[in-house]
Design a protein around this motif. Structure first.
Motif, PDB file in Angstrom:
ATOM      1  N   ILE A 191       0.863  -1.174   0.000  1.00 49.30           N
ATOM      2  CA  ILE A 191       0.000   0.000   0.000  1.00 49.30           C
ATOM      3  C   ILE A 191       0.904   1.231   0.000  1.00 49.30           C
ATOM      4  N   LEU A 192       0.730   2.100  -0.965  1.00 50.80           N
ATOM      5  CA  LEU A 192       1.473   3.350  -0.993  1.00 50.80           C
ATOM      6  C   LEU A 192       0.653   4.390  -0.230  1.00 50.80           C
ATOM      7  N   ILE A 193       1.245   4.955   0.814  1.00 49.29           N
ATOM      8  CA  ILE A 193       0.541   5.914   1.671  1.00 49.29           C
ATOM      9  C   ILE A 193       1.331   7.209   1.692  1.00 49.29           C
ATOM     10  N   THR A 194       0.745   8.257   1.155  1.00 45.11           N
ATOM     11  CA  THR A 194       1.453   9.527   1.059  1.00 45.11           C
ATOM     12  C   THR A 194       0.511  10.676   1.379  1.00 45.11           C
ATOM     13  N   LYS A 195       1.075  11.763   1.845  1.00 42.76           N
ATOM     14  CA  LYS A 195       0.277  12.961   2.078  1.00 42.76           C
ATOM     15  C   LYS A 195       0.794  14.073   1.167  1.00 42.76           C
ATOM     16  N   GLY A 196      -0.035  15.052   0.928  1.00 42.65           N
ATOM     17  CA  GLY A 196       0.348  16.129   0.034  1.00 42.65           C
ATOM     18  C   GLY A 196      -0.787  16.483  -0.905  1.00 42.65           C
ATOM     19  N   ASP A 197      -0.473  17.306  -1.883  1.00 44.41           N
ATOM     20  CA  ASP A 197      -1.466  17.722  -2.860  1.00 44.41           C
ATOM     21  C   ASP A 197      -1.882  16.549  -3.737  1.00 44.41           C
ATOM     22  N   LEU A 198      -3.177  16.324  -3.860  1.00 44.77           N
ATOM     23  CA  LEU A 198      -3.693  15.151  -4.566  1.00 44.77           C
ATOM     24  C   LEU A 198      -3.208  15.086  -6.013  1.00 44.77           C
ATOM     25  N   LEU A 199      -3.346  16.176  -6.761  1.00 37.54           N
ATOM     26  CA  LEU A 199      -2.972  16.163  -8.175  1.00 37.54           C
ATOM     27  C   LEU A 199      -1.479  15.903  -8.355  1.00 37.54           C
ATOM     28  N   ASP A 200      -0.656  16.549  -7.539  1.00 34.14           N
ATOM     29  CA  ASP A 200       0.789  16.374  -7.664  1.00 34.14           C
ATOM     30  C   ASP A 200       1.204  14.962  -7.288  1.00 34.14           C
ATOM     31  N   GLN A 201       0.623  14.427  -6.224  1.00 34.49           N
ATOM     32  CA  GLN A 201       0.979  13.068  -5.811  1.00 34.49           C
ATOM     33  C   GLN A 201       0.527  12.046  -6.854  1.00 34.49           C
ATOM     34  N   GLU A 202      -0.662  12.241  -7.406  1.00 39.25           N
ATOM     35  CA  GLU A 202      -1.138  11.326  -8.453  1.00 39.25           C
ATOM     36  C   GLU A 202      -0.218  11.382  -9.676  1.00 39.25           C
ATOM     37  N   ARG A 203       0.249  12.583 -10.017  1.00 36.18           N
ATOM     38  CA  ARG A 203       1.173  12.734 -11.149  1.00 36.18           C
ATOM     39  C   ARG A 203       2.457  11.951 -10.909  1.00 36.18           C
ATOM     40  N   LYS A 204       3.026  12.099  -9.722  1.00 40.69           N
ATOM     41  CA  LYS A 204       4.289  11.432  -9.424  1.00 40.69           C
ATOM     42  C   LYS A 204       4.120   9.913  -9.367  1.00 40.69           C
ATOM     43  N   ILE A 205       3.030   9.474  -8.791  1.00 39.34           N
ATOM     44  CA  ILE A 205       2.786   8.027  -8.706  1.00 39.34           C
ATOM     45  C   ILE A 205       2.663   7.425 -10.106  1.00 39.34           C
ATOM     46  N   ALA A 206       1.915   8.100 -10.972  1.00 35.24           N
ATOM     47  CA  ALA A 206       1.732   7.605 -12.343  1.00 35.24           C
ATOM     48  C   ALA A 206       3.044   7.608 -13.123  1.00 35.24           C
ATOM     49  N   ALA A 207       3.894   8.602 -12.843  1.00 31.95           N
ATOM     50  CA  ALA A 207       5.154   8.729 -13.576  1.00 31.95           C
ATOM     51  C   ALA A 207       6.271   7.855 -13.004  1.00 31.95           C
ATOM     52  N   SER A 208       6.029   7.248 -11.853  1.00 30.51           N
ATOM     53  CA  SER A 208       7.094   6.500 -11.178  1.00 30.51           C
ATOM     54  C   SER A 208       7.467   5.204 -11.882  1.00 30.51           C
ATOM     55  N   GLY A 209       6.508   4.619 -12.604  1.00 26.95           N
ATOM     56  CA  GLY A 209       6.767   3.348 -13.261  1.00 26.95           C
ATOM     57  C   GLY A 209       6.603   2.138 -12.355  1.00 26.95           C
ATOM     58  N   ILE A 210       6.264   2.359 -11.085  1.00 29.41           N
ATOM     59  CA  ILE A 210       6.088   1.237 -10.153  1.00 29.41           C
ATOM     60  C   ILE A 210       4.686   1.205  -9.568  1.00 29.41           C
ATOM     61  N   ASP A 211       3.797   2.053 -10.065  1.00 31.39           N
ATOM     62  CA  ASP A 211       2.451   2.144  -9.502  1.00 31.39           C
ATOM     63  C   ASP A 211       1.690   0.832  -9.601  1.00 31.39           C
ATOM     64  N   HIS A 212       1.981   0.028 -10.629  1.00 30.21           N
ATOM     65  CA  HIS A 212       1.261  -1.236 -10.827  1.00 30.21           C
ATOM     66  C   HIS A 212       1.597  -2.280  -9.774  1.00 30.21           C
ATOM     67  N   LEU A 213       2.640  -2.049  -8.992  1.00 32.07           N
ATOM     68  CA  LEU A 213       3.062  -3.014  -7.980  1.00 32.07           C
ATOM     69  C   LEU A 213       2.296  -2.851  -6.662  1.00 32.07           C
ATOM     70  N   PHE A 214       1.492  -1.810  -6.563  1.00 30.52           N
ATOM     71  CA  PHE A 214       0.772  -1.537  -5.325  1.00 30.52           C
ATOM     72  C   PHE A 214      -0.685  -1.989  -5.425  1.00 30.52           C
ATOM     73  N   THR A 215      -1.150  -2.628  -4.372  1.00 29.45           N
ATOM     74  CA  THR A 215      -2.556  -3.020  -4.294  1.00 29.45           C
ATOM     75  C   THR A 215      -3.451  -1.794  -4.221  1.00 29.45           C
ATOM     76  N   ALA A 216      -2.978  -0.770  -3.513  1.00 27.63           N
ATOM     77  CA  ALA A 216      -3.766   0.452  -3.352  1.00 27.63           C
ATOM     78  C   ALA A 216      -2.842   1.633  -3.133  1.00 27.63           C
ATOM     79  N   VAL A 217      -3.349   2.800  -3.462  1.00 24.77           N
ATOM     80  CA  VAL A 217      -2.640   4.053  -3.221  1.00 24.77           C
ATOM     81  C   VAL A 217      -3.557   4.946  -2.401  1.00 24.77           C
ATOM     82  N   GLU A 218      -3.060   5.451  -1.291  1.00 28.37           N
ATOM     83  CA  GLU A 218      -3.827   6.320  -0.406  1.00 28.37           C
ATOM     84  C   GLU A 218      -3.109   7.667  -0.292  1.00 28.37           C
ATOM     85  N   VAL A 219      -3.728   8.722  -0.815  1.00 27.58           N
ATOM     86  CA  VAL A 219      -3.226  10.081  -0.627  1.00 27.58           C
ATOM     87  C   VAL A 219      -4.063  10.697   0.485  1.00 27.58           C
ATOM     88  N   VAL A 220      -3.438  10.952   1.635  1.00 25.14           N
ATOM     89  CA  VAL A 220      -4.178  11.368   2.829  1.00 25.14           C
ATOM     90  C   VAL A 220      -3.783  12.786   3.239  1.00 25.14           C
TER      91      VAL A 220
END
Length: 236
Positions: free
Chosen positions: A121-150
């Motif tokens: 589970i990727l758990i991060t805090k911060g701005d939703l749009l920016d965090q979603e951008r970085k997660i998508a661009a990381s190349g490892i997003d598919h390895l996580f069951t879930a992503v939680e931006v809190v």
């Protein structure tokens, strides 16, 4: 007897990829812009004070940081800050929001290894749009069951997430570079907290380490996490 670690939570910024370095570079740029109005040390103190005040208004992330810089610029110049300085502060923030995502050394292999036997589970805090951008661009997003931006990381956050995606925090582990956000509340929730320090650290994330706690661990790099988890499994 300790319970096996089934679910692994990972922080994002400065745990998986570079982040605070860009904040420090932008802050240096900010000090240069305001150099005619305030000493560097005084300016840094005023900016940190503004960030502390504004967390509850803007949350964590680049946009709140930019607004705090603008607020500080207005304060230290007695509302006389030139428009071109405000413009350059905004440009600096835009540069940060457009910066490529650079994974830290060993992260790709470590996450791939962890994903083979654990729910991630990727758990991060911060701005939703920016965090979603970085997660998508990381190349490892598919390895996580879930992503939680809190909005914040606390005991309640971890209890909810690890109960939703697993058997609760008692069978989970959270790893990250913030003692205050990634480690202490996870231990309080009943899970393992793993501190992986990063060279640059935001002052507001500092906290004392619970050195004697049996569920507290510290590693030099994320690459060492699979071995730590294996050791914990062997002891359970």
């Amino acid at each position: 007897m300790a319970r096996k670690v089934l679910t692994v939570g990972l922080d994002a910024d400065d745990t998986l990829w570079h982040n605070e370095t860009f904040f420090k570079l932008t802050e240096a740029r900010f000090r240069d812009l305001l150099g005619d109005f305030a000493e560097a040390d005084h300016l840094a103190e005023r900016l940190l004070e503004a960030e502390k005040r504004n967390i509850h208004h803007y949350g964590f992330g680049i946009k709140g940081f930019v607004l705090s810089m603008i607020e500080t610029a207005i304060e230290v110049t007695d509302k006389r800050v030139p428009a071109h300085v405000i413009s350059q502060i905004l440009e600096a923030g835009q540069d940060m929001l457009a910066h490529p995502v650079d994974l830290l050394d060993g992260v790709q292999d470590a996450v791939e290894t962890l994903a083979q036997n654990h729910q991630l589970i990727l758990i991060t805090k911060g701005d939703l749009l920016d965090q979603e951008r970085k997660i998508a661009a990381s190349g490892i997003d598919h390895l996580f069951t879930a992503v939680e931006v809190v909005s914040d990381k606390n005991t309640t956050t971890y209890a909810r997430i690890f109960s939703q995606y697993g058997a609760g925090p008692e069978t989970a582990l959270m790893a990250g570079n913030s003692m205050k956000s990634d480690v202490l509340p996870m231990i309080e929730a009943g899970g393992h907290g793993v501190f992986i320090p990063f060279a640059e650290a935001w002052a507001l994330e500092h906290a004392e380490a619970p050195e004697a706690h049996p569920r507290y661990h510290t590693l030099e790099a994320l690459a060492d996490l699979p071995n730590l988890i294996q050791d914990l499994q062997d002891d359970s």
